[in-house]
Design a protein around this motif. Structure first.
Motif, PDB file in Angstrom:
ATOM      1  N   LYS A  74      44.351  59.403  40.321  1.00 50.26           N
ATOM      2  CA  LYS A  74      44.475  57.969  40.597  1.00 50.26           C
ATOM      3  C   LYS A  74      43.448  57.487  41.610  1.00 50.26           C
ATOM      4  O   LYS A  74      42.799  56.447  41.412  1.00 50.26           O
ATOM      5  CB  LYS A  74      45.890  57.646  41.090  1.00 50.26           C
ATOM      6  CG  LYS A  74      46.119  56.164  41.345  1.00 50.26           C
ATOM      7  CD  LYS A  74      47.572  55.869  41.662  1.00 50.26           C
ATOM      8  CE  LYS A  74      47.786  54.373  41.888  1.00 50.26           C
ATOM      9  NZ  LYS A  74      49.223  54.058  42.125  1.00 50.26           N
ATOM     10  N   LYS A  75      43.282  58.224  42.696  1.00 49.28           N
ATOM     11  CA  LYS A  75      42.370  57.797  43.758  1.00 49.28           C
ATOM     12  C   LYS A  75      40.943  57.676  43.222  1.00 49.28           C
ATOM     13  O   LYS A  75      40.264  56.670  43.453  1.00 49.28           O
ATOM     14  CB  LYS A  75      42.425  58.797  44.916  1.00 49.28           C
ATOM     15  CG  LYS A  75      41.631  58.364  46.137  1.00 49.28           C
ATOM     16  CD  LYS A  75      41.713  59.435  47.225  1.00 49.28           C
ATOM     17  CE  LYS A  75      43.132  59.629  47.721  1.00 49.28           C
ATOM     18  NZ  LYS A  75      43.215  60.596  48.843  1.00 49.28           N
ATOM     19  N   LEU A  76      40.486  58.679  42.491  1.00 51.87           N
ATOM     20  CA  LEU A  76      39.131  58.644  41.928  1.00 51.87           C
ATOM     21  C   LEU A  76      38.983  57.531  40.901  1.00 51.87           C
ATOM     22  O   LEU A  76      37.949  56.863  40.825  1.00 51.87           O
ATOM     23  CB  LEU A  76      38.798  59.990  41.292  1.00 51.87           C
ATOM     24  CG  LEU A  76      37.971  60.980  42.116  1.00 51.87           C
ATOM     25  CD1 LEU A  76      36.564  60.451  42.343  1.00 51.87           C
ATOM     26  CD2 LEU A  76      38.642  61.290  43.444  1.00 51.87           C
ATOM     27  N   LEU A  77      40.038  57.324  40.115  1.00 49.70           N
ATOM     28  CA  LEU A  77      39.987  56.290  39.086  1.00 49.70           C
ATOM     29  C   LEU A  77      39.842  54.909  39.713  1.00 49.70           C
ATOM     30  O   LEU A  77      39.029  54.085  39.259  1.00 49.70           O
ATOM     31  CB  LEU A  77      41.253  56.349  38.222  1.00 49.70           C
ATOM     32  CG  LEU A  77      41.352  55.347  37.075  1.00 49.70           C
ATOM     33  CD1 LEU A  77      40.169  55.493  36.125  1.00 49.70           C
ATOM     34  CD2 LEU A  77      42.671  55.538  36.325  1.00 49.70           C
ATOM     35  N   LEU A  78      40.593  54.630  40.760  1.00 50.73           N
ATOM     36  CA  LEU A  78      40.509  53.331  41.433  1.00 50.73           C
ATOM     37  C   LEU A  78      39.124  53.120  42.055  1.00 50.73           C
ATOM     38  O   LEU A  78      38.566  52.020  41.982  1.00 50.73           O
ATOM     39  CB  LEU A  78      41.603  53.224  42.502  1.00 50.73           C
ATOM     40  CG  LEU A  78      43.044  53.134  41.978  1.00 50.73           C
ATOM     41  CD1 LEU A  78      44.032  53.182  43.136  1.00 50.73           C
ATOM     42  CD2 LEU A  78      43.250  51.856  41.168  1.00 50.73           C
ATOM     43  N   VAL A  79      38.576  54.172  42.658  1.00 52.96           N
ATOM     44  CA  VAL A  79      37.235  54.062  43.249  1.00 52.96           C
ATOM     45  C   VAL A  79      36.205  53.761  42.170  1.00 52.96           C
ATOM     46  O   VAL A  79      35.336  52.887  42.333  1.00 52.96           O
ATOM     47  CB  VAL A  79      36.879  55.360  44.002  1.00 52.96           C
ATOM     48  CG1 VAL A  79      35.399  55.359  44.401  1.00 52.96           C
ATOM     49  CG2 VAL A  79      37.742  55.514  45.250  1.00 52.96           C
ATOM     50  N   CYS A  80      36.291  54.475  41.048  1.00 50.99           N
ATOM     51  CA  CYS A  80      35.338  54.272  39.952  1.00 50.99           C
ATOM     52  C   CYS A  80      35.417  52.855  39.396  1.00 50.99           C
ATOM     53  O   CYS A  80      34.394  52.206  39.145  1.00 50.99           O
ATOM     54  CB  CYS A  80      35.595  55.281  38.841  1.00 50.99           C
ATOM     55  SG  CYS A  80      35.082  56.964  39.228  1.00 50.99           S
ATOM     56  N   LEU A  81      36.634  52.362  39.215  1.00 46.54           N
ATOM     57  CA  LEU A  81      36.801  51.026  38.643  1.00 46.54           C
ATOM     58  C   LEU A  81      36.332  49.941  39.604  1.00 46.54           C
ATOM     59  O   LEU A  81      35.757  48.923  39.184  1.00 46.54           O
ATOM     60  CB  LEU A  81      38.267  50.806  38.253  1.00 46.54           C
ATOM     61  CG  LEU A  81      38.747  51.649  37.066  1.00 46.54           C
ATOM     62  CD1 LEU A  81      40.257  51.512  36.888  1.00 46.54           C
ATOM     63  CD2 LEU A  81      38.019  51.230  35.788  1.00 46.54           C
ATOM     64  N   LEU A  82      36.555  50.138  40.892  1.00 43.42           N
ATOM     65  CA  LEU A  82      36.070  49.182  41.878  1.00 43.42           C
ATOM     66  C   LEU A  82      34.546  49.149  41.891  1.00 43.42           C
ATOM     67  O   LEU A  82      33.929  48.072  41.946  1.00 43.42           O
ATOM     68  CB  LEU A  82      36.605  49.544  43.266  1.00 43.42           C
ATOM     69  CG  LEU A  82      36.272  48.565  44.394  1.00 43.42           C
ATOM     70  CD1 LEU A  82      36.817  47.173  44.089  1.00 43.42           C
ATOM     71  CD2 LEU A  82      36.830  49.065  45.721  1.00 43.42           C
ATOM     72  N   LEU A  83      33.918  50.325  41.811  1.00 43.43           N
ATOM     73  CA  LEU A  83      32.455  50.392  41.736  1.00 43.43           C
ATOM     74  C   LEU A  83      31.938  49.729  40.459  1.00 43.43           C
ATOM     75  O   LEU A  83      30.897  49.068  40.474  1.00 43.43           O
ATOM     76  CB  LEU A  83      31.995  51.850  41.776  1.00 43.43           C
ATOM     77  CG  LEU A  83      32.031  52.555  43.138  1.00 43.43           C
ATOM     78  CD1 LEU A  83      31.670  54.022  42.995  1.00 43.43           C
ATOM     79  CD2 LEU A  83      31.089  51.870  44.132  1.00 43.43           C
ATOM     80  N   PHE A  84      32.691  49.871  39.379  1.00 41.10           N
ATOM     81  CA  PHE A  84      32.269  49.255  38.121  1.00 41.10           C
ATOM     82  C   PHE A  84      32.270  47.733  38.241  1.00 41.10           C
ATOM     83  O   PHE A  84      31.336  47.061  37.795  1.00 41.10           O
ATOM     84  CB  PHE A  84      33.185  49.676  36.971  1.00 41.10           C
ATOM     85  CG  PHE A  84      32.838  48.996  35.677  1.00 41.10           C
ATOM     86  CD1 PHE A  84      31.822  49.483  34.876  1.00 41.10           C
ATOM     87  CD2 PHE A  84      33.508  47.858  35.270  1.00 41.10           C
ATOM     88  CE1 PHE A  84      31.478  48.847  33.694  1.00 41.10           C
ATOM     89  CE2 PHE A  84      33.175  47.208  34.090  1.00 41.10           C
ATOM     90  CZ  PHE A  84      32.151  47.706  33.296  1.00 41.10           C
ATOM     91  N   VAL A  85      33.318  47.193  38.820  1.00 40.49           N
ATOM     92  CA  VAL A  85      33.402  45.744  38.998  1.00 40.49           C
ATOM     93  C   VAL A  85      32.222  45.249  39.832  1.00 40.49           C
ATOM     94  O   VAL A  85      31.555  44.266  39.480  1.00 40.49           O
ATOM     95  CB  VAL A  85      34.748  45.355  39.648  1.00 40.49           C
ATOM     96  CG1 VAL A  85      34.738  43.894  40.091  1.00 40.49           C
ATOM     97  CG2 VAL A  85      35.894  45.595  38.670  1.00 40.49           C
TER      98      VAL A  85
END
Length: 396
Positions: A74-85
């Motif tokens: 979850k933590k990595l997924l949220l970081v990745c999605l925030l970077l994508f935005v």
């Protein structure tokens, strides 16, 4: 959230995450000419943005996989999605093509988290037939999304500019960020890697020492030669060789996508995973030969289309069992194992895409498809030999 609701939510989330990477690379393909015009750039500089995103998707997975084994999904997924935005916003406001391409690399690396973590969450949460069912869905999305995305992108361009297409990607990323906030961590702390960050990347060496995993990894990877060879060449085959309009091309493209999804869905209906692999491997070889003969002899379009439908069906059938067997072989390092599979697929795409454009396209794509099919079939037979010797095992 009840067990059934959790299952449905997880399947929806993982499906959207699996489509993330292909949509990042392919949704804007029809907009490449207008993108070049907007930045007053050469076509090659505009096409470089596609290469940058695929490079990001490939390399990013190699980092995200081991890190998710250490820090959780979850933590990595949220970081990745925030970077994508953030990366998508930067693409929209980029002042020149060079800056745009740099942020396309960031976009690809960020989106890679969705692909590898979707597979890892599946392996964390389920086993046996249920895992195969989840991976069938993931594989169906991975097979269909690269085919559907350009068609959808072309439709969107009727109503908006290339920036509008990226605004759609921005909304997609924001939706996934919201949904991922509701997701419950699938890898508890006691099951995470205790290695240091740098040492976590040594897991690749451990994973690739597992002969069973390597065997199934190859059967995951070689069919990607077929998929990307088809994707890269099909616009030229249908429109240049057979003279179809963009609408006609889209219809043929979509029909093949449907057959990919059907192949994925039926892969779990034929008995064991290995039986499905044998059928798919043999079928890909037969239909790759059929496509090659149809192209070289300039056969009628219906004949070529039937051959393509068979080839894409068999590709779809190969992916769920190959992924399930590979991840089952390395369940303790599922993030790293999934990352290697995902990265290898986009690496194949980067290698194959320019090859099908060399010389006469009918000949070059025929060679690429047949080579991919032969490598796949040899890998399947190699697994059978290893199983007979008791070196690796598979589902009965």
């Amino acid at each position: 959230m009840s067990g059934k609701q959790k299952f449905t939510f997880l399947m929806l989330l993982l499906g959207l995450l699996s489509a993330f990477g292909p949509f990042v690379t392919d949704l804007y393909l029809p907009a490449l000419p207008s993108l070049a015009d907007y930045f007053a750039a050469s076509p090659s500089m505009a096409q470089l943005s596609l290469t940058m995103s695929m490079l990001g998707l490939s390399v990013g997975q190699l980092f995200v996989g081991p890190l998710s084994d250490k820090y959780g999904r979850k933590k990595l997924l949220l970081v990745c999605l925030l970077l994508f935005v953030c990366g998508t916003v930067a693409c929209i406001v980029a002042p020149n093509i060079v800056t745009f391409n740099v942020f396309r690399l960031l976009q690809g690396m960020a989106a890679s988290g969705g692909i590898v973590i979707a597979r890892s969450i599946s392996a964390d949460s389920y086993r046996g037939p249920v895992l195969t069912k989840f991976l069938a869905m993931v594989s169906a999305v991975n097979g269909v999304a690269p085919i559907i995305a350009p068609v959808l992108g072309g439709f969107l361009l009727n109503f908006m500019s290339w920036k509008g297409t990226f605004a759609v990607l921005l909304l997609y990323g924001a939706l996934l960020l919201f949904m991922s906030g509701k997701f419950q961590e699938s890898l508890p702390a006691k099951r995470r890697s205790k290695k240091s960050v740098l040492a976590s990347f040594s897991l690749y060496a451990k994973v690739f020492k597992n002969r069973a995993y390597v065997s199934y990894f190859l059967v995951c990877t070689f069919p990607m030669i077929i998929l990307f060879g088809y994707i890269a060449s099909s616009p030229f085959i249908y429109q240049k060789i057979y003279g179809l309009s963009p609408v006609g091309f889209s219809l043929c493209f979509a029909l093949n996508a449907v057959f990919t999804a059907i192949g994925c869905a039926l892969s779990g209906k034929v008995g064991s995973e290995f039986k499905a692999l044998k059928i798919a491997g043999t079928g890909m070889f037969v239909f790759a030969i059929a496509v090659a003969v149809a192209l070289i002899t300039h056969a009628l379009l219906p004949i070529l289309q039937v051959a393509f439908m068979g080839l894409t069906f068999m590709f779809g059938m190969s992916q769920p069992p190959a992924n399930a067997l590979a991840l089952n072989a390395e369940r303790a390092n599922a993030g790293t194992a999934a990352a290697a599979i995902g990265a290898s697929g986009f690496l194949m795409g980067g290698i194959v895409s320019p090859l099908v454009g060399m010389g006469d396209i009918a000949t070059s794509v025929s060679i690429v498809l047949v080579v991919g099919a032969v490598l796949t079939l040899v890998s399947v037979f190699a697994i059978g030999s290893l199983c007979a010797k008791g070196i690796v095992s598979h589902s009965k």
